[in-house]
Design a protein around this motif. Structure first.
Motif, PDB file in Angstrom:
ATOM      1  N   TYR A 179       0.857  -1.196   0.000  1.00 56.21           N
ATOM      2  CA  TYR A 179       0.000   0.000   0.000  1.00 56.21           C
ATOM      3  C   TYR A 179       0.886   1.236   0.000  1.00 56.21           C
ATOM      4  CZ  TYR A 179      -3.998   3.014   1.145  1.00 56.21           C
ATOM      5  OH  TYR A 179      -4.978   3.962   1.117  1.00 56.21           O
ATOM      6  N   MET A 180       0.659   2.130  -0.964  1.00 56.32           N
ATOM      7  CA  MET A 180       1.492   3.323  -1.131  1.00 56.32           C
ATOM      8  C   MET A 180       0.671   4.580  -0.857  1.00 56.32           C
ATOM      9  SD  MET A 180       3.547   4.538  -4.550  1.00 56.32           S
ATOM     10  CE  MET A 180       2.129   5.391  -5.266  1.00 56.32           C
ATOM     11  N   ALA A 181       1.281   5.561  -0.204  1.00 58.09           N
ATOM     12  CA  ALA A 181       0.606   6.832   0.090  1.00 58.09           C
ATOM     13  C   ALA A 181       1.536   7.991  -0.265  1.00 58.09           C
ATOM     14  CB  ALA A 181       0.198   6.900   1.554  1.00 58.09           C
ATOM     15  N   VAL A 182       1.032   8.886  -1.122  1.00 57.69           N
ATOM     16  CA  VAL A 182       1.768  10.078  -1.518  1.00 57.69           C
ATOM     17  C   VAL A 182       1.118  11.329  -0.939  1.00 57.69           C
ATOM     18  CG1 VAL A 182       2.489  11.467  -3.516  1.00 57.69           C
ATOM     19  CG2 VAL A 182       2.624   8.978  -3.620  1.00 57.69           C
ATOM     20  N   SER A 183      -0.202  11.312  -0.819  1.00 60.45           N
ATOM     21  CA  SER A 183      -0.957  12.433  -0.263  1.00 60.45           C
ATOM     22  C   SER A 183      -2.287  11.890   0.227  1.00 60.45           C
ATOM     23  CB  SER A 183      -1.182  13.524  -1.318  1.00 60.45           C
ATOM     24  OG  SER A 183      -1.986  13.012  -2.384  1.00 60.45           O
ATOM     25  N   ASP A 184      -3.130  12.760   0.792  1.00 54.86           N
ATOM     26  CA  ASP A 184      -4.428  12.316   1.300  1.00 54.86           C
ATOM     27  C   ASP A 184      -5.274  11.678   0.203  1.00 54.86           C
ATOM     28  OD1 ASP A 184      -4.077  13.048   3.956  1.00 54.86           O
ATOM     29  OD2 ASP A 184      -4.810  15.089   3.626  1.00 54.86           O
ATOM     30  N   ASP A 185      -5.192  12.200  -1.019  1.00 56.51           N
ATOM     31  CA  ASP A 185      -6.035  11.702  -2.093  1.00 56.51           C
ATOM     32  C   ASP A 185      -5.285  10.871  -3.133  1.00 56.51           C
ATOM     33  OD1 ASP A 185      -4.600  13.772  -3.120  1.00 56.51           O
ATOM     34  OD2 ASP A 185      -6.309  14.946  -3.809  1.00 56.51           O
ATOM     35  N   ARG A 186      -4.010  10.543  -2.866  1.00 58.66           N
ATOM     36  CA  ARG A 186      -3.265   9.669  -3.767  1.00 58.66           C
ATOM     37  C   ARG A 186      -2.600   8.563  -2.941  1.00 58.66           C
ATOM     38  NH1 ARG A 186       0.651  12.248  -7.956  1.00 58.66           N
ATOM     39  NH2 ARG A 186       0.949  13.932  -6.452  1.00 58.66           N
ATOM     40  N   GLN A 187      -3.370   7.546  -2.670  1.00 57.35           N
ATOM     41  CA  GLN A 187      -2.861   6.378  -1.962  1.00 57.35           C
ATOM     42  C   GLN A 187      -3.707   5.180  -2.344  1.00 57.35           C
ATOM     43  OE1 GLN A 187      -4.144   6.517   2.482  1.00 57.35           O
ATOM     44  NE2 GLN A 187      -3.505   8.609   2.014  1.00 57.35           N
ATOM     45  N   ARG A 188      -3.052   4.018  -2.449  1.00 57.76           N
ATOM     46  CA  ARG A 188      -3.762   2.836  -2.928  1.00 57.76           C
ATOM     47  C   ARG A 188      -2.901   1.591  -2.759  1.00 57.76           C
ATOM     48  NH1 ARG A 188      -3.274   1.951  -9.357  1.00 57.76           N
ATOM     49  NH2 ARG A 188      -4.169   0.024  -8.586  1.00 57.76           N
ATOM     50  N   TYR A 189      -3.549   0.421  -2.857  1.00 55.09           N
ATOM     51  CA  TYR A 189      -2.812  -0.820  -3.032  1.00 55.09           C
ATOM     52  C   TYR A 189      -2.211  -0.815  -4.429  1.00 55.09           C
ATOM     53  CZ  TYR A 189      -4.625  -2.802   1.275  1.00 55.09           C
ATOM     54  OH  TYR A 189      -4.900  -3.044   2.604  1.00 55.09           O
ATOM     55  N   MET A 190      -0.962  -1.263  -4.524  1.00 54.68           N
ATOM     56  CA  MET A 190      -0.218  -1.161  -5.774  1.00 54.68           C
ATOM     57  C   MET A 190       0.033  -2.536  -6.398  1.00 54.68           C
ATOM     58  SD  MET A 190       0.441   2.066  -6.396  1.00 54.68           S
ATOM     59  CE  MET A 190       1.927   2.157  -7.394  1.00 54.68           C
ATOM     60  N   PRO A 191       0.186  -2.561  -7.721  1.00 54.72           N
ATOM     61  CA  PRO A 191       0.600  -3.802  -8.383  1.00 54.72           C
ATOM     62  C   PRO A 191       1.998  -4.218  -7.916  1.00 54.72           C
ATOM     63  CG  PRO A 191      -0.168  -2.156  -9.969  1.00 54.72           C
ATOM     64  CD  PRO A 191      -0.013  -1.460  -8.656  1.00 54.72           C
ATOM     65  N   LEU A 192       2.381  -5.411  -8.305  1.00 50.60           N
ATOM     66  CA  LEU A 192       3.717  -5.920  -8.005  1.00 50.60           C
ATOM     67  C   LEU A 192       4.698  -5.525  -9.108  1.00 50.60           C
ATOM     68  CD1 LEU A 192       2.673  -9.486  -6.848  1.00 50.60           C
ATOM     69  CD2 LEU A 192       3.847  -7.794  -5.408  1.00 50.60           C
ATOM     70  N   PRO A 193       5.983  -5.452  -8.782  1.00 55.69           N
ATOM     71  CA  PRO A 193       6.955  -5.173  -9.841  1.00 55.69           C
ATOM     72  C   PRO A 193       6.963  -6.260 -10.909  1.00 55.69           C
ATOM     73  CG  PRO A 193       8.058  -5.806  -7.791  1.00 55.69           C
ATOM     74  CD  PRO A 193       6.623  -5.578  -7.462  1.00 55.69           C
ATOM     75  N   ASP A 194       6.592  -7.488 -10.546  1.00 52.66           N
ATOM     76  CA  ASP A 194       6.513  -8.588 -11.519  1.00 52.66           C
ATOM     77  C   ASP A 194       5.528  -8.272 -12.635  1.00 52.66           C
ATOM     78  OD1 ASP A 194       6.782  -9.335  -8.615  1.00 52.66           O
ATOM     79  OD2 ASP A 194       7.563 -11.187  -9.490  1.00 52.66           O
ATOM     80  N   ASP A 195       4.505  -7.470 -12.326  1.00 54.70           N
ATOM     81  CA  ASP A 195       3.466  -7.170 -13.307  1.00 54.70           C
ATOM     82  C   ASP A 195       3.969  -6.323 -14.469  1.00 54.70           C
ATOM     83  OD1 ASP A 195       1.726  -8.549 -11.661  1.00 54.70           O
ATOM     84  OD2 ASP A 195       1.062  -6.739 -10.608  1.00 54.70           O
ATOM     85  N   ARG A 196       5.127  -5.725 -14.316  1.00 53.64           N
ATOM     86  CA  ARG A 196       5.701  -4.907 -15.373  1.00 53.64           C
ATOM     87  C   ARG A 196       6.593  -5.718 -16.318  1.00 53.64           C
ATOM     88  NH1 ARG A 196       5.794   0.545 -14.921  1.00 53.64           N
ATOM     89  NH2 ARG A 196       7.814   0.574 -15.969  1.00 53.64           N
ATOM     90  N   LEU A 197       6.819  -6.974 -15.991  1.00 54.80           N
ATOM     91  CA  LEU A 197       7.727  -7.789 -16.785  1.00 54.80           C
ATOM     92  C   LEU A 197       7.054  -8.265 -18.075  1.00 54.80           C
ATOM     93  CD1 LEU A 197       9.261  -9.959 -13.917  1.00 54.80           C
ATOM     94  CD2 LEU A 197      10.253  -7.932 -14.998  1.00 54.80           C
ATOM     95  N   PRO A 198       7.844  -8.588 -19.112  1.00 53.58           N
ATOM     96  CA  PRO A 198       7.271  -9.111 -20.358  1.00 53.58           C
ATOM     97  C   PRO A 198       6.385 -10.317 -20.088  1.00 53.58           C
ATOM     98  CG  PRO A 198       9.592  -8.607 -20.657  1.00 53.58           C
ATOM     99  CD  PRO A 198       9.309  -8.449 -19.190  1.00 53.58           C
ATOM    100  N   GLY A 199       5.243 -10.323 -20.770  1.00 50.37           N
ATOM    101  CA  GLY A 199       4.266 -11.383 -20.553  1.00 50.37           C
ATOM    102  C   GLY A 199       3.172 -10.968 -19.599  1.00 50.37           C
ATOM    103  N   ARG A 200       3.527 -10.205 -18.603  1.00 50.53           N
ATOM    104  CA  ARG A 200       2.527  -9.668 -17.678  1.00 50.53           C
ATOM    105  C   ARG A 200       2.206  -8.205 -17.986  1.00 50.53           C
ATOM    106  NH1 ARG A 200       1.111 -13.107 -13.873  1.00 50.53           N
ATOM    107  NH2 ARG A 200       2.534 -14.780 -13.214  1.00 50.53           N
ATOM    108  N   GLY A 201       3.199  -7.468 -18.471  1.00 52.20           N
ATOM    109  CA  GLY A 201       3.001  -6.067 -18.798  1.00 52.20           C
ATOM    110  C   GLY A 201       3.313  -5.799 -20.259  1.00 52.20           C
ATOM    111  N   GLU A 202       2.593  -4.849 -20.837  1.00 51.48           N
ATOM    112  CA  GLU A 202       2.790  -4.475 -22.238  1.00 51.48           C
ATOM    113  C   GLU A 202       3.326  -3.050 -22.300  1.00 51.48           C
ATOM    114  OE1 GLU A 202      -0.345  -3.231 -25.578  1.00 51.48           O
ATOM    115  OE2 GLU A 202      -0.443  -5.378 -25.062  1.00 51.48           O
ATOM    116  N   PRO A 203       4.547  -2.834 -22.798  1.00 52.82           N
ATOM    117  CA  PRO A 203       5.108  -1.483 -22.870  1.00 52.82           C
ATOM    118  C   PRO A 203       4.224  -0.566 -23.711  1.00 52.82           C
ATOM    119  CG  PRO A 203       6.789  -3.143 -23.317  1.00 52.82           C
ATOM    120  CD  PRO A 203       5.471  -3.859 -23.327  1.00 52.82           C
ATOM    121  N   LEU A 204       4.142   0.674 -23.295  1.00 50.83           N
ATOM    122  CA  LEU A 204       3.354   1.666 -24.024  1.00 50.83           C
ATOM    123  C   LEU A 204       4.289   2.649 -24.726  1.00 50.83           C
ATOM    124  CD1 LEU A 204       0.496   2.060 -21.407  1.00 50.83           C
ATOM    125  CD2 LEU A 204       0.409   0.852 -23.591  1.00 50.83           C
ATOM    126  N   ALA A 205       3.941   3.931 -24.778  1.00 51.97           N
ATOM    127  CA  ALA A 205       4.667   4.875 -25.632  1.00 51.97           C
ATOM    128  C   ALA A 205       6.088   5.149 -25.161  1.00 51.97           C
ATOM    129  CB  ALA A 205       3.883   6.191 -25.733  1.00 51.97           C
TER     130      ALA A 205
END
Length: 657
Positions: A179-205
């Motif tokens: 769970y990450m918190a940056v400010s009162d209105d920007r905090q949430r449960y976050m994905p895992l770093p594994d989710d950014r890897l090829p096969g799980r994540g698709e690179p964008l621009a």
């Protein structure tokens, strides 16, 4: 030197009656062959010796808060990016700043301060950044955390070089901190770093943005992960971090002062992001490009102290961890800010409050077309930065900056300013441009300088005929579209952070498929009809084409012999060129052209502004007509979709009366 009046006790020490409990021991130091361990009974920090990498933080029954899967040099560390003099751009050689010597600076039950030093070696010219670097770590008695600061020094006989970035990095355990918190209105449960890897994540621009297509946890499927969605202006960047639910534990970075950060109070920086990673950005070129790269010239001496930054840990009862840990971290941040400047760093390079000075005064605004007489500049930002030109504070990266805001009467007080020579700068919401006091100000120890009344006269030549937007140095007040549902981040769907969604530059063509934006003064509403960024349009062959926006307006009478003023305040520009034409869309040369400006990259990095720029266009009365007129604003650089301009405010002024 001993610590005094420092309140760094976290939730972990709360007793049943609400009072903060004390730890049972003072600070203990254990020096081993390859590590040093500092322990105050609340937490234990292990640092590699003589390297200066933080390899472990033991707290709240967790043997190590840092990612144990990583090598020791990739857990908690200082690093930088540098390049040789004459290099262009914002990249260079990454350096994890491995120290070569270690010493104990302070050791007693109240405080331990450690120094890890790497000195420049002339024989390594071209291979080693020409800096002496001293990284310090401090632990205090009864303190639920530890401090770090760094001292960088460049001697005049050493080679010139560029420094695009330096920071402090902590990589936490991915199995614990979700769970990450940056400010009162920007905090949430976050994905895992594994989710950014090829096969799980698709690179964008660009590499930082990844579409999660097969995440470990299905709830994140279809989201975009991009660290720039969590960036923040320095003025609001005091505390951020991560929470572990089992056992309930928080790890927070608290920055009590902006004085040592580059680029001033509006500079945007990265915070925390998927990793789980937390960053203390000290120098960076983000949202400004090469203008924010520190460049030391041949023969130029330079020395600067960064920090101290506080790394705070806390814990809570099971089930109440999210709210209570975040609220406690904010309370701790308030305490750290109150105690700044600290009285415990042992380095002579850190000036305590008795060595600093204060500057006060009153800022007034004189704009006869806005109000009769002088009016208080309420809510204005007033600051001290190295001597330069009006507005130069936003690209100043070598020295220290000190900012405050004025009260309703325009009064300001800038306290605890380090000794040295400064210019006084200011900008005022609702008014364009920048103020700079004409004389430099010398701060000496204990000085109290009262500036009296000072007056800002914003650029103005005639009455307002029409205006679009509200001057606040951002594009916030303009129309921000809904995100393409294929690229959403639920944290930014609504509210003031809508502009942080990925791919909004592509939404322009969706909303204007057959032609560019046309704005009619007196009929259009800039909050609904002025797109927040002027971007390129993708055409059928896959290339991009610049866009031309039109402002249509009526004039009853025109003084053919007069000169009218078009004020263009830009909130951001990225490798863009703005051309202005009046009543003829095709004419060469244009009435005005900015030339190629900006490398803010705010479009891609979800920033509602980059560097502020103000242009004035002289429009001869002979170019205008009684009746309908059209101003054409063309953005002509069109090699990528991420080139463009964000406007802050546009105003047409009549002839001077």
């Amino acid at each position: 030197m001993q610590a005094e009046n420092v309140d760094c006790h976290g939730i972990h020490g709360m007793t049943s009656n609400g009072r903060r409990a004390k730890a049972s021991q003072g600070v203990k130091l254990h020096v081993q062959d390859k590590h040093v361990i500092v322990n105050n009974g609340i937490l234990r920090v292990t640092i590699s010796k003589p390297d200066g990498f933080i390899t472990g933080v033991k707290y709240n029954g967790i043997s190590n808060l840092l990612e144990t899967r990583n090598e020791e040099y990739n857990r908690g560390y200082w690093d930088l990016v540098w390049s040789q003099a004459g290099s262009t751009g914002t990249t260079g050689i990454s350096d994890n700043m491995k120290a070569t010597s270690f010493r104990v600076v302070v050791e007693n039950e109240e405080q331990v301060e450690l120094s890890f030093v790497r000195q420049y070696d002339n024989s390594q010219e071209g291979k080693m950044v020409p800096l002496n670097i001293d990284m310090r770590f401090i632990m205090l008695r009864d303190c639920s955390g530890f401090y770090s600061y760094g001292i960088y020094e460049h001697l005049p006989e050493w080679p010139a070089f560029n420094l695009p970035q330096t920071r402090i990095v902590f990589r936490l355990r991915k199995d614990k901190f979700r769970y990450m918190a940056v400010s009162d209105d920007r905090q949430r449960y976050m994905p895992l770093p594994d989710d950014r890897l090829p096969g799980r994540g698709e690179p964008l621009a660009y590499p930082e943005a990844v579409l999660l297509v097969h995440p470990v946890e299905p709830e994140f499927k279809g989201e975009v992960d991009d660290k720039y969605q969590y960036s923040c202006e320095n003025k609001d960047l005091n505390v951020h971090g991560w929470i572990c639910s089992d056992p309930p534990t928080g790890f927070w970075q608290i920055t009590p002062s902006n004085e040592f950060r580059s680029g001033g109070l509006l500079k945007q920086n990265l915070t925390s992001h998927v990793g789980p990673t937390t960053l203390a950005m000290l120098i960076s070129a983000h949202y400004g490009g090469e203008d924010l790269v520190l460049k030391l010239q041949p023969g130029e001496p330079w020395k600067k102290m960064f920090g101290p930054v506080f790394f705070y840990v806390n814990s809570a009862a099971k089930g109440d961890e999210l709210k209570s840990l975040w609220e406690d971290a904010k309370e701790q941040m308030t305490s750290e800010v109150h105690n700044w400047p600290y009285n415990f760093p042992a380095s002579d390079d850190f000036e305590g409050s008795d060595q600093r000075g204060d500057v006060s005064g009153r800022l007034l605004v004189g704009d006869t077309y806005f109000a009769d007489g002088l009016i208080p500049a309420k809510g204005a930002y007033v600051g001290l930065a190295l001597p330069g030109e009006s507005g130069s504070w936003q690209t100043e990266v070598k020295g220290y900056q000190f900012w405050t805001t004025t009260d309703l009467g325009g009064y300001f007080s800038i306290n605890n300013v380090r000794t040295g020579n400064y210019n006084l700068y200011a900008f005022v919401p609702h008014f364009i441009g920048d103020y700079m006091f004409e004389d430099s100000i010398s701060i000496t120890s204990g000085c109290q300088i009262n500036m009296g009344d000072i007056v800002y006269r914003p650029p103005r030549d005639g009455p307002t005929l029409w205006e679009i937007g509200m001057p606040d140095r951002t594009a916030m007040g303009f129309y921000i579209p809904d995100v393409d549902p294929r690229y959403s981040n639920p944290l930014c769907l609504n509210g003031p952070d809508r502009f942080r969604q990925y791919g909004l530059w592509e939404r322009y063509a969706d909303l204007y498929p057959d032609g560019d934006l046309v704005y009619t003064v007196g009929q259009s509403d800039y909050a609904k009809d002025w797109y927040f960024v002027q971007v390129n349009r993708k055409v059928s062959d896959g290339t991009y084409k610049g866009t031309t926006w039109q402002i249509k307006f009526e004039m009853d009478n025109v003084n053919q012999a007069a000169t009218y003023k078009l004020r263009l305040a830009l909130a951001a520009a990225n490798v863009a060129q703005l051309e202005v034409r009046v009543n003829k869309q095709v004419t060469e040369p244009p009435l005005f052209a900015t030339g190629v400006i900006g490398k803010d990259n705010a479009i891609a990095r979800h920033g509602i502004h980059g560097l502020y720029r103000l242009f004035t266009v002289d429009i001869p009365g002979s170019r205008l007509a009684a009746g309908e007129n059209t101003i054409y604003l063309s953005q002509t650089m069109s090699s990528t979709p991420l080139q463009g301009i964000m406007y802050d405010y546009i105003r047409l002024e009549g002839a001077s009366s």
